[in-house]
Structure formats: structure tokens, C-alpha cells
Design a protein around this motif. Sequence first.
Motif, mmCIF file in Angstrom:
data_model
loop_
_atom_site.group_PDB
_atom_site.id
_atom_site.type_symbol
_atom_site.label_atom_id
_atom_site.label_comp_id
_atom_site.label_asym_id
_atom_site.label_seq_id
_atom_site.Cartn_x
_atom_site.Cartn_y
_atom_site.Cartn_z
ATOM 1 N N LEU A 153 0.821 -1.214 0.000
ATOM 2 C CA LEU A 153 0.000 0.000 0.000
ATOM 3 C C LEU A 153 0.851 1.258 0.000
ATOM 4 C CD1 LEU A 153 -2.818 -1.038 2.507
ATOM 5 C CD2 LEU A 153 -3.074 -0.651 0.054
ATOM 6 N N ARG A 154 2.010 1.200 0.658
ATOM 7 C CA ARG A 154 2.911 2.365 0.682
ATOM 8 C C ARG A 154 3.612 2.566 -0.658
ATOM 9 N NH1 ARG A 154 4.105 0.458 6.001
ATOM 10 N NH2 ARG A 154 5.877 -0.725 5.157
ATOM 11 N N ASN A 155 3.913 1.469 -1.340
ATOM 12 C CA ASN A 155 4.725 1.558 -2.561
ATOM 13 C C ASN A 155 3.912 1.721 -3.840
ATOM 14 O OD1 ASN A 155 7.034 1.250 -1.013
ATOM 15 N ND2 ASN A 155 7.119 -0.976 -1.284
ATOM 16 N N TYR A 156 2.601 1.456 -3.764
ATOM 17 C CA TYR A 156 1.782 1.543 -4.969
ATOM 18 C C TYR A 156 0.552 2.409 -4.707
ATOM 19 C CZ TYR A 156 4.662 -2.301 -6.676
ATOM 20 O OH TYR A 156 5.715 -3.071 -7.083
ATOM 21 N N ASP A 157 0.092 3.075 -5.738
ATOM 22 C CA ASP A 157 -1.074 3.944 -5.603
ATOM 23 C C ASP A 157 -2.368 3.155 -5.484
ATOM 24 O OD1 ASP A 157 0.345 6.452 -5.857
ATOM 25 O OD2 ASP A 157 0.625 5.939 -7.973
ATOM 26 N N VAL A 158 -2.420 1.996 -6.117
ATOM 27 C CA VAL A 158 -3.650 1.199 -6.148
ATOM 28 C C VAL A 158 -3.305 -0.286 -6.079
ATOM 29 C CG1 VAL A 158 -5.553 0.448 -7.639
ATOM 30 C CG2 VAL A 158 -5.061 2.866 -7.423
ATOM 31 N N LEU A 159 -4.140 -1.036 -5.375
ATOM 32 C CA LEU A 159 -4.068 -2.492 -5.404
ATOM 33 C C LEU A 159 -5.359 -3.021 -6.010
ATOM 34 C CD1 LEU A 159 -2.637 -3.522 -1.893
ATOM 35 C CD2 LEU A 159 -1.395 -3.114 -4.025
ATOM 36 N N ALA A 160 -5.255 -3.995 -6.894
ATOM 37 C CA ALA A 160 -6.427 -4.659 -7.462
ATOM 38 C C ALA A 160 -6.438 -6.112 -7.000
ATOM 39 C CB ALA A 160 -6.407 -4.581 -8.988
ATOM 40 N N LEU A 161 -7.486 -6.503 -6.315
ATOM 41 C CA LEU A 161 -7.628 -7.869 -5.821
ATOM 42 C C LEU A 161 -8.386 -8.693 -6.855
ATOM 43 C CD1 LEU A 161 -8.730 -7.034 -2.148
ATOM 44 C CD2 LEU A 161 -6.405 -7.300 -3.050
ATOM 45 N N THR A 162 -7.689 -9.589 -7.509
ATOM 46 C CA THR A 162 -8.318 -10.394 -8.560
ATOM 47 C C THR A 162 -8.024 -11.878 -8.366
ATOM 48 O OG1 THR A 162 -6.410 -10.060 -10.023
ATOM 49 C CG2 THR A 162 -8.228 -8.501 -10.216
ATOM 50 N N GLY A 163 -7.879 -12.264 -7.105
ATOM 51 C CA GLY A 163 -7.636 -13.675 -6.816
ATOM 52 C C GLY A 163 -8.891 -14.506 -7.006
ATOM 53 N N GLY A 164 -8.775 -15.777 -6.779
ATOM 54 C CA GLY A 164 -9.892 -16.677 -7.008
ATOM 55 C C GLY A 164 -10.781 -16.861 -5.789
ATOM 56 N N CYS A 165 -11.853 -17.607 -6.005
ATOM 57 C CA CYS A 165 -12.764 -18.017 -4.932
ATOM 58 C C CYS A 165 -12.317 -19.423 -4.545
ATOM 59 C CB CYS A 165 -14.194 -17.996 -5.456
ATOM 60 S SG CYS A 165 -15.456 -18.383 -4.243
ATOM 61 N N GLU A 166 -11.403 -19.543 -3.586
ATOM 62 C CA GLU A 166 -10.605 -20.755 -3.436
ATOM 63 C C GLU A 166 -10.987 -21.664 -2.278
ATOM 64 O OE1 GLU A 166 -6.849 -18.594 -3.278
ATOM 65 O OE2 GLU A 166 -6.272 -19.563 -5.149
ATOM 66 N N VAL A 167 -11.935 -21.260 -1.431
ATOM 67 C CA VAL A 167 -12.308 -22.118 -0.298
ATOM 68 C C VAL A 167 -13.355 -23.123 -0.768
ATOM 69 C CG1 VAL A 167 -13.296 -22.194 2.018
ATOM 70 C CG2 VAL A 167 -11.783 -20.307 1.368
ATOM 71 N N PRO A 168 -13.005 -24.409 -0.868
ATOM 72 C CA PRO A 168 -13.951 -25.396 -1.407
ATOM 73 C C PRO A 168 -15.029 -25.759 -0.397
ATOM 74 C CG PRO A 168 -11.928 -26.475 -0.725
ATOM 75 C CD PRO A 168 -11.701 -24.999 -0.521
ATOM 76 N N ARG A 169 -16.197 -26.102 -0.902
ATOM 77 C CA ARG A 169 -17.267 -26.594 -0.029
ATOM 78 C C ARG A 169 -16.944 -28.026 0.389
ATOM 79 N NH1 ARG A 169 -20.710 -23.800 -3.916
ATOM 80 N NH2 ARG A 169 -21.520 -21.903 -2.931
ATOM 81 N N ASP A 170 -17.042 -28.259 1.674
ATOM 82 C CA ASP A 170 -16.690 -29.573 2.221
ATOM 83 C C ASP A 170 -17.950 -30.397 2.449
ATOM 84 O OD1 ASP A 170 -15.161 -31.634 3.183
ATOM 85 O OD2 ASP A 170 -14.106 -30.433 4.681
ATOM 86 N N LEU A 171 -17.765 -31.647 2.789
ATOM 87 C CA LEU A 171 -18.873 -32.556 3.070
ATOM 88 C C LEU A 171 -18.624 -33.154 4.452
ATOM 89 C CD1 LEU A 171 -21.463 -33.641 1.805
ATOM 90 C CD2 LEU A 171 -20.138 -35.527 0.840
#
Length: 293
Positions: A47-65
Amino acid sequence: MRYGIPDFKMEKHIIDRRVAQMIAEGVVFHYNSAVGGNGGINVLELLRNYDVLALTGGCEVPRDLAIPGRALAGIHFAMDFLAQQNRRVSNEYLNRASEIVARDKHVVVIGGGDTGSDCIGTALRQGAKSVTQLEILAAPPARENKALTWPHWPVKMRTSTSQAEGVVREFAVQTQAFSGHQGRLRKLCCVRIDDKFRPLPGTEFELDAELALLAMGFSHPVHDGLLKELEVELDHRGNVRANPLDYQTSHGSVFAAGDMRRGQSLVVWAIREGRLCARAIDTFLKGRTTMPR
């Protein structure tokens, strides 16, 4: 795309070509670089070194049984199975992980959708003895009722290329327990259900299974590490809250797009939102933009 989609469905030279194009355009990639958490890149430093951060990660928590027998060996999340096979095909190091292989095993895939189909095709190519797919929803009609569904996506029976290669499909089935011997999976205890997902008495049955793959979708992005340290607001589903107009999160200089914002979806949506998010960021930084919608 590199580790979740099998090569028989999408060859990885397509990704390599696009990455090479992006590098030529000036994008700098930092590989094997976790952000946040122990040992990861410090979020506050970014955050200090860049003007903007873009969060484009995945939806990674799988549904369990969470049913009896879940701790038995031989039960795995679909992405663990698929990613390992993609690394194997690409001659990548498996990082001493215990191998998940379908060869000479009765395989049961729990869940439909693209991920379930990818598991079917991969298991067949690995030489599975049999592959069965369980879906909790009732079997859809062979043809859609256009008067009821138009202009929405029509509900009808669809068969993927992997399913067409040879799989037993069971609909309206609920898995009640995993059964094993000496700590390893041997059977699935199932029951048929009605349209309100209630078990139907007298319809219990068992399936032979030495490998069960959980392909029931994903609930939300990983919260530990990056998202918790950024303290961005989440929506009721656990995704990063950002509206589709400016893609801005509760943290003024942090934006979010794709699966991390909308939940699990298709690659085309990630591409679309990525472009719109870039346009929003350009406007945020310069007050205007010439980037196309």
C-alpha cells in the motif's frame, strides 16, 4: 486456468502466449510470491509503494462434506486432484505431496458442473476402474421449456465431453457417510432424496469407492492473510464487497474484480470484470479514461 483446467480441455501454450503478450506490453510478474500472512509480502508495504491495489484472486475455499467418515484416506477436494495432475503432465515438482491417482480404482465424483466433469475426464485418463458422478439435484429435462426459461439460461440435460467418455450419472442423491477399512475409503453410503432434499425411506444404497472427489463448488476467497490484513469489507457470502460500477472496496485505494468479488464464476466473467476494473482504476488515478468498456 493453468492448474485447474486439464490439458485435454485447454492446452497450456494458450496461457503462455497470453503471458508473453502481457510481458511485452509491460506487465511485470512476480512468481511464487504470496501476499500477506507469515512469510508473505507485507500488505502495508504494498500500500505504501503503490497507488492502487487490485484484488483479482480466485474463490478458493472449497465446499466440504462434513459427514461421518470424512477423515478416511482417499477423500480429496477436486482442485487438489486436478492441480496435481496438471503439474504431473507439465513435469513439475509435486512438492512431496501424497499422490492422488485414480488408476485401478472405483472413483466417485460428488458434484456436477465443469469441475466435476474435469475430474471425470482426468480419472478416466488415469485408468480408473469405474467413475460415478453424484448430483444432489434431480435430473433436468431432456429439452428446455423455452416459454418458461427464455431469456434465461435454459435448464435441460447437458452432457459434457468428459461425461460422454463414460460415467454413471446419479441424480437426486445425497451422500450420508463414507465407509472404510483400516483407515481407507471403501464405500459411499447414499440415499435418494425428494425435491425438498429430504431422504426417501427405503432408497438407501452403497457405492464402491476407493477415491472420492469433492467437486461441490467454492464458498468464498481465502480470508486469512491478505484480506484480513487489508481489513476490506466482505459481503454476506464472504466475498470482497465492491460494486460493479467502480469496483472500489471499502479501502479507498483497493479495488476488486472477478471471482474474489462475485464468487465462483466463469473465466469470461473474470476477463470482463478485469477490463472494467482496469477502466475504473484509470479513472480513479487520472480523473478520466479512454479505455473501452
